[in-house]
Design an enzyme around this catalytic site. Structure first.
Site, PDB file in Angstrom:
ATOM      1  N   ASN A   1       0.821  -1.211   0.000  1.00 51.97           N
ATOM      2  CA  ASN A   1       0.000   0.000   0.000  1.00 51.97           C
ATOM      3  C   ASN A   1       0.857   1.265   0.000  1.00 51.97           C
ATOM      4  O   ASN A   1       1.058   1.899  -1.038  1.00 51.97           O
ATOM      5  CB  ASN A   1      -0.940  -0.016   1.207  1.00 51.97           C
ATOM      6  N   ASP A   2       1.386   1.624   1.149  1.00 55.22           N
ATOM      7  CA  ASP A   2       2.094   2.900   1.280  1.00 55.22           C
ATOM      8  C   ASP A   2       3.332   2.991   0.393  1.00 55.22           C
ATOM      9  O   ASP A   2       3.702   4.078  -0.045  1.00 55.22           O
ATOM     10  CB  ASP A   2       2.484   3.137   2.740  1.00 55.22           C
ATOM     11  N   VAL A   3       3.976   1.864   0.114  1.00 54.54           N
ATOM     12  CA  VAL A   3       5.219   1.891  -0.675  1.00 54.54           C
ATOM     13  C   VAL A   3       4.951   2.090  -2.159  1.00 54.54           C
ATOM     14  O   VAL A   3       5.882   2.162  -2.957  1.00 54.54           O
ATOM     15  CB  VAL A   3       6.034   0.598  -0.466  1.00 54.54           C
TER      16      VAL A   3
END
Length: 457
Positions: A380-382
Site C-alpha cells: 500500500n504505502d510503498v
C-alpha cells in the site's frame, strides 16, 4: 586447556564474521547460515570448557528443553510468521543477558568498569525483552497494530527512561545500594513496553532491526561484565549489523530514528469530503487474466497482503504460467515491504522463485514506464504517489516504487481501507488502475483458472 579455549574462540569469531559476509549474497547464504551455526556450537563448547560447571544436570536439562522448543518452531512455523519469530528471539536473547547481569550484580557486587558494563547490559536487556514482546504482539495482531498514544506520551517516556538511567548511574557509584536494582530493572522493563506502544505496524521493519541492535549491544556489554572476549565480538557484530540495517530502513522511508520511535506514524487520517467522492475501477478474475495474457512484461509488487494470504506459492504458479507464454516477469522489492527487513525476499524464496528475478527498488523503478502490467499484491504505502508531491502527507519524501508509471496497474486488495500510514493511496484512483478485490491467494487462484485455456498451459 586455556590455550585450546582461546583457539576455539578465535575460530568461532572468524566463523561469525564469515557468516555475515556470506549472507550478503543469495548464492552463499546457506553457507553463511551453516558457518554461524558451527561458530555458535564452538562458542558454547569453548565456554563450557573454560569455566567450571557446577551442575551438569541443569546445563543438560536446559539444552534439552531449548532443543525441544527450537526444532518444532523451525519446522512448524510458517515463513509468514518469521517476523514474529525474530521478535521472540530478540526477547529471549535480551532476557538471558538481563538475567545474567542480575545474577552477577547480586553475586559479585561489582565495582568500576564492570558495574558500568553490567548496568548497560541489564538496562538494554530488560527494555529489549518487553519491547520485543510488544513488537511480536503487534506483528501477530494480538495487540493493536496502529500506534497507541496519549497526551504527553513522549514526555512521560523520557522521564521514565531518565529515572531508570539515573538509578543505574547511582548503582555505578554506590553498588552496595542493592535495593535500587529491582526498581531500576522494573522501570527498564516498563520503558520497553511504552517505547513500542506508540509505534505502528508500518515501522516494524525498522523496529525489528533496532531491537536486534539493542540485544546485540546488551550481549556485548555482558561480555565486558564477564570478561568474555567472544561475547564482546559476537555482541558487537550483532549490535552494529542491527544498527546499520536500521539506518538503511530509515533511509528507505526518508525518516529519522526519532520520527520512527516518537512520531506515532500510522494514525488514521481524517478523510475530507473530496476523498469520499473519489472513483475507482474494479475488475474480475477473467478480465485480469485477459490483461495478463496480452502483456509481454509484468512486474509483480509483493506486500504484506501477500504474506497474510500466504499466496506466495500461487504467485509462483502465476509466474510459471506467464513465463511459459513468453512474458518477462520480475518482482519489485521495496526495502520496507512487509513486517521485517527482507520479508518479501524470504516469502518468495520459499516458493522457489528465482532470486535474480527479485529486483530492488532503485534498480526496478526505471523499468516501470516500459512495463505492460504492474500487479500489486497487498503493498500500500510503498506504492502511493502522494509520497512524491503532497507535502501534507505523512509519507511525503519516502522513496516509493514507481508503479503508477506502468501502462496498466492491477491491485489485489481485500478492500479500499488505508495502509499503515492511515491514508488513501492515490494509485487506486488512477484511470489506468484496476482494483481486484479479494484474498490474494483466492483471487490469484481464480486468475490461474482462466489463464491455462488462454495460454495453452
Amino acid at each position: 586447556m586455556s590455550n585450546l579455549v582461546h583457539y576455539i574462540y578465535i575460530l568461532s569469531a572468524a566463523l561469525f564474521i564469515l557468516s555475515l559476509k556470506w549472507m550478503n549474497s543469495p548464492s552463499t547464504a546457506r553457507r553463511g547460515v551453516f558457518a554461524g551455526e558451527i561458530g555458535m556450537l564452538l562458542a558454547i563448547s569453548g565456554t563450557l570448557l573454560a569455566h567450571e560447571v557446577f551442575n551438569w544436570e541443569w546445563i543438560l536439562a536446559a539444552m534439552l528443553i531449548g532443543t525441544a522448543v527450537g526444532i518444532p518452531i523451525a519446522y512448524i512455523m510458517p515463513m509468514t510468521a518469521v517476523p514474529q519469530r525474530t521478535a521472540m528471539s530478540h526477547a529471549c536473547g535480551a532476557l538471558a543477558a538481563a538475567l545474567v547481569g542480575t545474577a552477577e550484580f547480586y553475586r559479585e557486587t561489582p565495582h568500576g568498569f564492570v558495574i558500568v558494563a553490567l548496568i548497560i547490559e541489564t538496562l538494554l536487556g530488560f527494555l529489549t525483552f518487553t519491547g520485543s514482546l510488544m513488537a511480536m504482539g503487534k506483528l501477530q495482531e494480538v495487540l493493536p497494530t496502529r500506534p497507541i498514544t496519549y497526551r504527553n506520551q513522549n514526555l512521560v517516556n523520557g522521564l521514565l527512561f531518565a529515572t531508570a538511567l539515573g538509578l543505574g548511574v547511582r548503582l555505578m557509584f554506590v553498588p552496595t545500594d542493592t535495593w535500587i536494582f529491582p526498581i531500576f530493572a522494573g522501570l527498564s522493563t516498563l520503558f520497553g513496553i511504552l517505547l513500542i506502544l506508540p509505534i505502528g505496524g508500518a515501522d516494524m521493519p525498522t523496529v525489528i532491526a533496532l531491537l536486534n541492535s539493542y540485544a546485540g549491544l546488551s550481549a556485548c556489554a555482558m561480555g565486558f561484565a564477564l570478561d568474555n572476549k567472544l561475547l564482546i565480538i559476537a555482541g558487537a557484530l550483532d549490535g552494529s549489523s542491527g544498527l546499520i540495517l536500521s539506518i538503511i530502513m530509515c533511509k528507505a522511508m526518508n525518516r529519522s530514528f526519532t520520527n520512527v520511535l516518537f512520531g506515532a506514524f500510522g494514525q488514521l487520517q481524517t478523510k475530507g469530503p473530496a476523498a469520499e467522492q473519489k472513483l475507482y475501477r474494479s475488475a474480475s478474475p477473467e478480465e485480469a487474466a485477459a490483461i495478463l495474457e496480452a502483456a509481454s512484461t509484468v512486474i509483480i509488487v509483493p506486500g504484506y497482503g501477500l504474506a497474510v494470504a500466504q499466496a506466495q506459492h500461487k504467485i509462483r504458479e502465476l509466474y510459471d504460467a506467464l513465463t511459459r507464454r513468453g512474458a518477462e516477469v520480475k518482482f519489485a522489492i521495496h526495502p520496507v515491504a512487509g513486517r521485517m527487513p527482507g520479508h518479501m525476499n524470504v516469502l518468495l524464496a520459499e516458493a522457489d522463485i528465482p532470486y535474480d528475478h527479485l529486483v530492488e527498488m532503485d534498480e526496478i523503478n526505471s523499468e516501470f514506464p516500459q512495463c505492460d502490467v504492474a500487479l500489486v499484491i497487498g503493498a500500500n504505502d510503498v506504492t502511493n504517489p502522494a509520497a512524491r508531491h503532497d507535502p501534507s502527507s505523512p509519507i511525503y519524501g519516502m522513496p516509493i516504487l514507481d508503479v503508477d508509471k506502468a501502462h496498466t496497474v492491477m491491485v489485489i486488495k481485500r478492500s479500499m481501507s488505508p495502509g499503515f500510514a492511515g491514508i488513501d493511496n492515490e494509485l487506486y484512483y488512477l484511470e489506468k488502475t484496476l482494483m481486484l478485490f479479494g484474498d490474494a491467494k483466492a483471487f490469484t487462484t481464480e486468475i490461474l483458472k482462466e489463464l491455462p485455456a488462454k495460454v495453452g498451459a
